[in-house]
Write a protein that holds these residues in place. Structure first.
Motif, PDB file in Angstrom:
ATOM      1  N   ASP A  88      -4.332   6.039   3.791  1.00 52.10           N
ATOM      2  CA  ASP A  88      -5.657   5.999   3.179  1.00 52.10           C
ATOM      3  C   ASP A  88      -5.799   4.790   2.268  1.00 52.10           C
ATOM      4  N   ASN A  89      -4.739   4.472   1.543  1.00 49.89           N
ATOM      5  CA  ASN A  89      -4.744   3.307   0.675  1.00 49.89           C
ATOM      6  C   ASN A  89      -4.852   2.020   1.490  1.00 49.89           C
ATOM      7  N   SER A 131     -10.587  11.397   2.234  1.00 49.08           N
ATOM      8  CA  SER A 131      -9.146  11.409   1.958  1.00 49.08           C
ATOM      9  C   SER A 131      -8.860  12.046   0.612  1.00 49.08           C
ATOM     10  N   TYR A 132      -9.709  11.763  -0.366  1.00 49.40           N
ATOM     11  CA  TYR A 132      -9.519  12.352  -1.697  1.00 49.40           C
ATOM     12  C   TYR A 132      -9.719  13.863  -1.661  1.00 49.40           C
ATOM     13  N   TYR A 188       0.858  -1.185   0.000  1.00 57.38           N
ATOM     14  CA  TYR A 188       0.000   0.000   0.000  1.00 57.38           C
ATOM     15  C   TYR A 188       0.893   1.233   0.000  1.00 57.38           C
ATOM     16  N   ASP A 222     -11.853  -3.403   1.566  1.00 53.16           N
ATOM     17  CA  ASP A 222     -12.135  -4.168   0.354  1.00 53.16           C
ATOM     18  C   ASP A 222     -11.961  -5.666   0.618  1.00 53.16           C
ATOM     19  N   GLN A 232     -14.833  10.119  -8.332  1.00 51.96           N
ATOM     20  CA  GLN A 232     -14.981  10.633  -6.988  1.00 51.96           C
ATOM     21  C   GLN A 232     -16.045  11.725  -6.919  1.00 51.96           C
ATOM     22  N   SER A 235      -8.438   1.536   2.545  1.00 50.89           N
ATOM     23  CA  SER A 235      -9.231   1.110   1.399  1.00 50.89           C
ATOM     24  C   SER A 235      -9.028  -0.378   1.114  1.00 50.89           C
ATOM     25  N   SER A 277     -16.555   2.877   3.951  1.00 52.19           N
ATOM     26  CA  SER A 277     -15.291   3.011   3.224  1.00 52.19           C
ATOM     27  C   SER A 277     -15.398   4.071   2.136  1.00 52.19           C
ATOM     28  N   ASN A 308     -12.923   7.178   1.814  1.00 51.57           N
ATOM     29  CA  ASN A 308     -12.192   7.460   0.576  1.00 51.57           C
ATOM     30  C   ASN A 308     -12.467   8.870   0.063  1.00 51.57           C
ATOM     31  N   ASP A 321     -19.542  -0.657   2.371  1.00 49.45           N
ATOM     32  CA  ASP A 321     -19.406   0.171   1.175  1.00 49.45           C
ATOM     33  C   ASP A 321     -19.617   1.648   1.499  1.00 49.45           C
TER      34      ASP A 321
END
Length: 263
Positions: A65-66, A106-107, A61, A73, A129, A69, A99, A103, A96
């Motif tokens: 944040d990754n 974080s984005y 990773y 997942d 996004q 995720s 997370s 996401n 879903d």
């Protein structure tokens, strides 16, 4: 291994739980975890709601944040694979949502500081996004977390997450793993089993947090399991017993000179 597997299987608390398996390199932590999984599967062989076991490997990773995720997942896929009843579907849906909000947050944080770079480099991701943000704009992190907590409690499904070889990660990765377990992934009916060399992890935590690594670890790991040191006399006894069983299988009159091995 049998004691740890049985303890996990019989745990009936609804709160999340973090167990630590501590041992030096080469003491058999991975083998113990494999036997723990076998013990849980054996005890729950005839159960309708046997624990879902997730072996999470946090090796590839790019940032925290990754990592989050990837974790959710993996968790989602394992739950979806193991059951198709309505309660499980609700958990998957809640994962879903949770997370997705993580996401999005974080984005958004990255985009605020590097928006033009992100848009040039990842135009499709930006579009994705943006659409997801519109879908989730009425949601917030607290609401998404509460929904996931309720779904997990309602299902009464025990989920065991095993994370091995934590001591082989970088100092920053070790910090990220513990933040994931303590802050982001702390949910009802989820039991974490963390395998590590205590000294290595404590030094890593002290390096990145500038705190007492032992105290930090104690706040996260609720139940520690120390791998006992295998003494040479005991190892020799186990070896001779196995050797004798093997010889008996191929000979009617086995003779083993114990005095030779006592030296």
């Amino acid at each position: 291994s049998k004691q740890l597997g049985e303890a996990i299987y019989k745990y009936d608390g609804k709160d999340g739980l973090v167990l630590g398996v501590f041992g030096k390199w080469g003491t058999g932590k991975t083998s113990i975890l494999n036997m723990v999984v076998n013990e849980i599967n054996s005890l729950s062989n005839n159960d309708d709601d046997s624990p879902i076991i997730v072996k999470f490997s946090p090796w590839n990773y790019s940032d925290k944040d990754n990592l989050i995720s990837i974790f959710f997942d993996d968790l989602r896929k394992k739950i979806e694979f193991n059951s198709n009843d309505e309660n499980m579907k609700q958990i998957v849906k809640a994962i879903d949502q949770y997370s997705g909000v993580l996401n999005l947050l974080s984005y958004t944080s990255i985009a605020l500081s590097q928006s033009w770079i992100i848009m040039l480099k990842y135009p499709l991701k930006c579009l994705y996004q943006y659409i997801k943000g519109k879908i989730l704009e009425a949601s917030n992190l607290d609401k998404a977390k509460v929904n996931l907590e309720r779904a997990l409690i309602k299902s009464e499904q025990k989920i065991v997450v095993i994370i091995d070889d934590i001591d082989r990660l970088t100092n920053t990765q070790i910090r990220d793993i513990f933040q994931l377990v303590k802050q982001v992934g702390n949910f009802p009916n989820i039991i974490y089993v963390l395998s590590m060399d205590r000294d290595v992890v404590c030094r890593a935590l002290e390096s990145v947090h500038d705190i007492d690594g032992e105290e930090y670890l104690e706040k996260i790991v609720q139940i520690p399991f120390e791998i006992p040191t295998l003494m040479k006399p005991k190892l020799r006894e186990i070896f001779l017993t196995k050797l004798e069983d093997t010889v008996k299988a191929i000979s009617d009159n086995p003779k083993i000179d114990q005095s030779y091995w006592s030296e």
